[in-house]
Motif scaffolding. Sequence first.
Motif, mmCIF file in Angstrom:
data_model
loop_
_atom_site.group_PDB
_atom_site.id
_atom_site.type_symbol
_atom_site.label_atom_id
_atom_site.label_comp_id
_atom_site.label_asym_id
_atom_site.label_seq_id
_atom_site.Cartn_x
_atom_site.Cartn_y
_atom_site.Cartn_z
ATOM 1 N N ILE A 65 2.985 6.587 7.277
ATOM 2 C CA ILE A 65 2.187 7.691 7.747
ATOM 3 C C ILE A 65 1.708 7.920 5.793
ATOM 4 O O ILE A 65 2.779 7.906 4.626
ATOM 5 N N PHE A 66 0.624 8.526 5.535
ATOM 6 C CA PHE A 66 0.350 8.144 4.408
ATOM 7 C C PHE A 66 -0.584 10.544 4.461
ATOM 8 O O PHE A 66 -1.435 10.893 4.735
ATOM 9 N N GLY A 67 0.708 10.776 3.354
ATOM 10 C CA GLY A 67 0.157 12.285 2.723
ATOM 11 C C GLY A 67 1.541 13.059 3.694
ATOM 12 O O GLY A 67 2.080 12.521 4.560
ATOM 13 N N PHE B 87 0.896 -1.245 -0.014
ATOM 14 C CA PHE B 87 -0.243 0.174 -0.113
ATOM 15 C C PHE B 87 1.176 1.093 -0.034
ATOM 16 O O PHE B 87 0.140 2.186 0.196
ATOM 17 N N LYS B 88 2.300 1.213 -0.531
ATOM 18 C CA LYS B 88 2.773 1.924 -0.266
ATOM 19 C C LYS B 88 3.031 3.425 0.380
ATOM 20 O O LYS B 88 2.535 4.266 -0.020
ATOM 21 N N PRO B 89 2.908 3.598 1.819
ATOM 22 C CA PRO B 89 2.352 5.013 2.995
ATOM 23 C C PRO B 89 4.368 5.561 1.807
ATOM 24 O O PRO B 89 5.588 4.741 1.512
ATOM 25 N N ASP B 90 4.032 6.998 2.380
ATOM 26 C CA ASP B 90 4.782 7.764 1.980
ATOM 27 C C ASP B 90 6.493 7.666 3.076
ATOM 28 O O ASP B 90 7.151 8.059 2.577
ATOM 29 N N VAL B 91 5.532 7.194 4.466
ATOM 30 C CA VAL B 91 7.016 7.373 4.966
ATOM 31 C C VAL B 91 6.602 6.570 5.940
ATOM 32 O O VAL B 91 5.660 6.126 6.488
ATOM 33 N N LEU B 92 8.111 5.851 5.922
ATOM 34 C CA LEU B 92 7.859 4.485 7.234
ATOM 35 C C LEU B 92 8.371 4.537 7.752
ATOM 36 O O LEU B 92 9.593 4.380 7.910
ATOM 37 N N ILE B 93 7.976 4.640 9.461
ATOM 38 C CA ILE B 93 8.877 4.906 10.746
ATOM 39 C C ILE B 93 8.843 3.634 11.435
ATOM 40 O O ILE B 93 8.170 3.489 12.078
ATOM 41 N N ASP B 94 10.265 2.516 10.863
ATOM 42 C CA ASP B 94 10.923 1.081 10.968
ATOM 43 C C ASP B 94 12.023 1.780 11.998
ATOM 44 O O ASP B 94 12.565 1.736 11.423
ATOM 45 N N ALA C 86 -4.826 1.737 6.002
ATOM 46 C CA ALA C 86 -3.531 1.759 5.118
ATOM 47 C C ALA C 86 -4.431 1.526 3.366
ATOM 48 O O ALA C 86 -4.056 1.998 2.316
ATOM 49 N N ALA C 87 -5.455 0.890 3.555
ATOM 50 C CA ALA C 87 -5.542 0.082 2.110
ATOM 51 C C ALA C 87 -6.486 0.717 1.721
ATOM 52 O O ALA C 87 -6.188 1.798 0.170
ATOM 53 N N ALA C 88 -7.635 1.562 2.008
ATOM 54 C CA ALA C 88 -8.108 3.155 1.711
ATOM 55 C C ALA C 88 -6.989 4.126 1.275
ATOM 56 O O ALA C 88 -7.389 4.775 0.457
ATOM 57 N N LEU C 89 -6.056 4.171 2.117
ATOM 58 C CA LEU C 89 -5.217 5.639 1.992
ATOM 59 C C LEU C 89 -4.123 5.352 0.739
ATOM 60 O O LEU C 89 -4.012 6.443 0.160
ATOM 61 N N HIS C 90 -4.151 3.764 0.669
ATOM 62 C CA HIS C 90 -3.421 4.381 -0.830
ATOM 63 C C HIS C 90 -4.368 4.585 -2.005
ATOM 64 O O HIS C 90 -3.211 4.995 -2.886
ATOM 65 N N LEU D 159 -14.924 3.369 10.636
ATOM 66 C CA LEU D 159 -15.425 4.863 11.126
ATOM 67 C C LEU D 159 -14.334 5.086 11.404
ATOM 68 O O LEU D 159 -14.333 6.066 11.436
ATOM 69 N N PHE D 160 -12.828 4.858 11.257
ATOM 70 C CA PHE D 160 -11.728 5.040 11.274
ATOM 71 C C PHE D 160 -11.449 6.492 10.175
ATOM 72 O O PHE D 160 -11.271 7.456 10.265
ATOM 73 N N LEU D 161 -12.173 5.851 8.526
ATOM 74 C CA LEU D 161 -12.208 6.584 7.585
ATOM 75 C C LEU D 161 -13.397 7.448 7.961
ATOM 76 O O LEU D 161 -12.724 8.677 7.297
ATOM 77 N N SER D 162 -14.095 7.193 8.397
ATOM 78 C CA SER D 162 -14.972 8.491 8.831
ATOM 79 C C SER D 162 -14.975 9.656 9.508
ATOM 80 O O SER D 162 -15.008 11.172 9.263
ATOM 81 N N ILE D 163 -13.946 9.036 10.831
ATOM 82 C CA ILE D 163 -12.727 10.151 11.496
ATOM 83 C C ILE D 163 -12.554 10.915 10.675
ATOM 84 O O ILE D 163 -12.190 12.236 11.258
ATOM 85 N N LEU D 164 -12.047 10.985 9.839
ATOM 86 C CA LEU D 164 -10.395 10.895 9.389
ATOM 87 C C LEU D 164 -10.845 12.428 8.379
ATOM 88 O O LEU D 164 -10.771 13.673 8.243
ATOM 89 N N LYS D 165 -11.760 11.791 7.454
ATOM 90 C CA LYS D 165 -12.689 13.117 7.209
ATOM 91 C C LYS D 165 -13.777 13.898 7.878
ATOM 92 O O LYS D 165 -14.077 14.928 7.182
#
Length: 368
Positions: free
Chosen positions: A53-55, A36-43, A100-104, A357-363
Motif C-alpha cells: 500500500i502506497f499513501g 520502494f518502501k511501501p507505507d504498509v505491507l500486508i503479508d 510500485a517504483a513510480a509510487l515510491h 497505463l496503470f499510472l494514468s488510470i491512477l491519475k
Amino acid sequence: MKDILVELRKKLHEYPEESGKEKQTREVLLSFLEKFKPDVLIDPIGETGFAAIFGDNPRKTVLLRAEMDAVSLGIGNTGNSRYSHSCGHDGHMAILAGVAAALHMQRPFDGRVVLLFQPAEETGKGALSILNSSIFNDINPDVVFSLHNLPGWPSTSVIVKPGAFCCASRGIIIELMGSPSHASSPEKGKNPVRALAEIIQKLPSICEKNSFFSMITIVHACMGEPSFGVSPGHAKIMATLRTHADEDMEKLVSEALMCISEICVQQEISCRISWDDVFPALYNDREAARSVAEAASSLGLEVVVPETPFRWSEDFGHFTAKYQGALFCIGAGVHCPELHTPTYVFPDRLIGVGVDLFLSILKENLSF
C-alpha cells in the motif's frame, strides 16, 4: 527502470509455480519491492499473496491486481507436472512492480493505492481466497483494476468495454462406473465405452439449440488401463462449460446434467459428477471502463471496444461483482502466439506500456 523490470520478468519466468504454491515467486517479488518502501505491507493475504500500500489517506482506495501463478502444461517426461508462465502473469507482475517504483517517487496525497499480488488465478480460487480473508476488510477498495495481455490484437492497443467482458466458465468431471471383466468375456461386466462415446459426442451439441451463447469443450477423456486382457469398468471425462452470463450458466449446467443422466440410464452405467475451476462472468463498471479508455487515450494508445464478451474467464470477476472496477487488455500483437501454449512468451515491450497505463488510470482517480 525498464531494463530492470524486464530482468525481473525473466527471473519470474524461470520459476513458474502451481496455483496456490507461489512461494518462490512471492519471495522474489518481496525482495524486489522492499527497496520502494511501501507505507504498509500486508503479508500474507490469501495464503501466498500479499499487498503493498502506497499513501496513507483513506479517503479513496484504488486497488490494482496482478496474478502470480503459472499455467499447468500437463505431465512432463519425468512424470512430474510441468508449469509455465504461458499466460503472461510474469509480465503482469513486472508491470505492477514498475508501478510500485513510480509510487515510491510520488505518492497520492488524497488516497491510497493498493498493489495486490494475487495467487491462484488459473484455478479460479485466488480471488475468493483474498476476498474471504478477514484482513481484506482493512483494504476495502473503492475501485479495482486489472490488466491482461491479449495475443491476436494490435500491439499496445487497449481493449476495454463496459458490461460483460469475460465468460462464466466451470469445469465438469464425469466419472462413469460400470464393472470390469476379462476382455474375452466383456458381456460379464459393464464396459462404459458406449456411455463415454455418447457423452463425448452429444454433450457439446446441446449448445446448438440454446438462444444464448453457450459452449462445451471436451478437454480430457480416459478409460481403463493399457491392458489387452481387461474390459474396463471405469471411465472419466472432463469438459469446460462457458456462457456470457451467470444465469445462462445455471441453465447450461442443468442441460448438461440431464444429457449425462439420460445416457447413463440408457447404458446402465452409474455416474458421479464433480466441479472445479469455477469462474463467474466478469462485468466491467461503466465509469471504471471509461476511466481506462480516457487514460489510454491520454497516452496516445488505440482504444478498441470488442463487440462481444471474450470466451475466456478471469477470477477478477469476483472483485468486479463486489466493487466498482474493470479488467482491460493490452494487445500483444496480431502474430503473437496464443496464451496457454508452449510457444507463448510475454512481450517485454508491453511492460512500459502497462506501467504508464496503470499510472494514468491512477491519475484519473486520485490526485498526485
